[in-house]
Enzyme design. Structure first.
Site, mmCIF file in Angstrom:
data_model
loop_
_atom_site.group_PDB
_atom_site.id
_atom_site.type_symbol
_atom_site.label_atom_id
_atom_site.label_comp_id
_atom_site.label_asym_id
_atom_site.label_seq_id
_atom_site.Cartn_x
_atom_site.Cartn_y
_atom_site.Cartn_z
ATOM 1 N N GLY A 30 0.820 -1.216 0.000
ATOM 2 C CA GLY A 30 0.000 0.000 0.000
ATOM 3 C C GLY A 30 0.846 1.254 0.000
ATOM 4 C CG ASP A 85 -7.920 -0.424 3.987
ATOM 5 O OD1 ASP A 85 -7.394 0.434 3.254
ATOM 6 O OD2 ASP A 85 -7.816 -1.641 3.772
ATOM 7 C CE LYS A 95 -3.085 -5.399 6.540
ATOM 8 N NZ LYS A 95 -2.786 -4.248 5.637
ATOM 9 C CD GLU A 104 -1.764 -6.450 3.073
ATOM 10 O OE1 GLU A 104 -1.274 -5.492 2.455
ATOM 11 O OE2 GLU A 104 -2.907 -6.427 3.543
ATOM 12 C CE LYS A 122 -5.928 4.892 5.636
ATOM 13 N NZ LYS A 122 -4.730 4.159 5.323
HETATM 14 C C1 5RP Z 1 -3.602 -3.589 1.217
HETATM 15 C C2 5RP Z 1 -3.844 -3.073 2.585
HETATM 16 C C3 5RP Z 1 -3.310 -1.712 2.909
HETATM 17 O O1 5RP Z 1 -2.519 -1.811 4.045
HETATM 18 C C4 5RP Z 1 -4.432 -0.786 3.177
HETATM 19 O O2 5RP Z 1 -5.315 -0.806 2.069
HETATM 20 C C5 5RP Z 1 -3.927 0.638 3.432
HETATM 21 O O3 5RP Z 1 -3.452 1.176 2.237
HETATM 22 P P1 5RP Z 1 -2.789 2.616 2.169
HETATM 23 O O4 5RP Z 1 -1.529 2.555 2.977
HETATM 24 O O5 5RP Z 1 -2.534 2.816 0.694
HETATM 25 O O6 5RP Z 1 -3.766 3.616 2.729
HETATM 26 O O7 5RP Z 1 -4.443 -3.690 3.428
HETATM 27 O O8 5RP Z 1 -4.248 -4.823 1.030
#
Ligand code: 5RP
Length: 221
Positions: A30, A85, A95, A104, A122
């Site tokens: 991400g 997220d 996530k 992950e 978040k």
């Molecule tokens: C990917 C994830 C990411 O950690 C999550 O979506 C956060 O993304 P970002 O750092 O771009 O805000 O779970 O599968």
């Protein structure tokens, strides 16, 4: 005024302090993690190797000459670094916004310590405003969606998206998760579900939060 990306970078740079030298680590996927990879690469810190959770992460690690290792070639990981997220005050997370939550979760489950890196938007008191990503075997997507509907959610197939494991994602809107552990297990019990994006069994141990007042290190409450 600091942008969301500024706050992600502030958190990511602080998180590098938690990287144990001469150990194996795992790295998530991400935009927040991308700042972390850049900061780790520039830090001069030496690790034995890192397991990447996606091709994008592997490519960026290669750019910053961070040594890589396959999960099958290590017995354990000293630490795992990833974004989220949503993360609640117990450091349970949603996530999978980037669709990488299956790998992950596998990699996080091997780590002694999970360090979550996030900007302050978040950090929430309850999980669920962000739609829950559920990775499904393609032939089961309609059946799984009906189950999720019966559980009170509004499932929506993520269009034009295939995960790196060849599956599809159903994003579930309108469901809140007061008991994330129970919900994580219940959703994973539906036949055809590969993995959902609730990280309650693999909650974070440390949250490094980027705020307008700088980076804050938060433990589970
Ligand atoms: C990917 C994830 C990411 O950690 C999550 O979506 C956060 O993304 P970002 O750092 O771009 O805000 O779970 O599968």
């Amino acid at each position: 005024m600091a942008t969301q990306d500024d706050l992600k970078r502030i958190a990511a740079e602080k998180a590098v302090e938690f990287v144990p030298e001469n150990e194996y680590i795992g790295i998530g996927t991400g935009s927040t993690v991308n700042f972390f990879i850049e900061a780790l690469g520039k830090s001069g810190k030496k690790i034995k190797g890192a397991v990447a959770t996606s091709q994008a992460t592997a490519d960026l690690m290669a750019k910053y000459e961070i040594p890589q290792v396959a999960l099958n070639d290590v017995m354990g990981l000293a630490a795992y670094f990833d974004g989220a997220d949503e993360v609640n005050h117990s450091l349970q997370m949603i996530k999978g916004g980037g669709g990488a939550h299956l790998r992950e979760k596998i990699v996080a489950s091997m780590a002694d310590t999970f360090v979550c890196i996030a900007d302050e938007s978040k950090y929430v008191s309850r999980l669920g405003k962000f739609p829950l990503p559920v990775e499904v075997i393609p032939m089961a997507r309609s059946m799984v969606s009906r189950h999720l509907l019966a559980m009170g959610g509004e499932p929506e197939l993520r269009l034009n998206f295939v995960t790196e494991s060849g599956n599809q994602i159903v994003d579930v809107h309108g469901m809140y998760f007061p008991q994330p552990l129970t919900s994580e297990d219940e959703i994973n019990k539906i036949a055809g579900v590969v993995e959902n994006g609730l990280f309650a069994r693999n909650a974070a141990d440390i949250l490094v939060l980027g705020t307008a007042d700088g980076a804050k290190v938060i433990k589970p409450q």
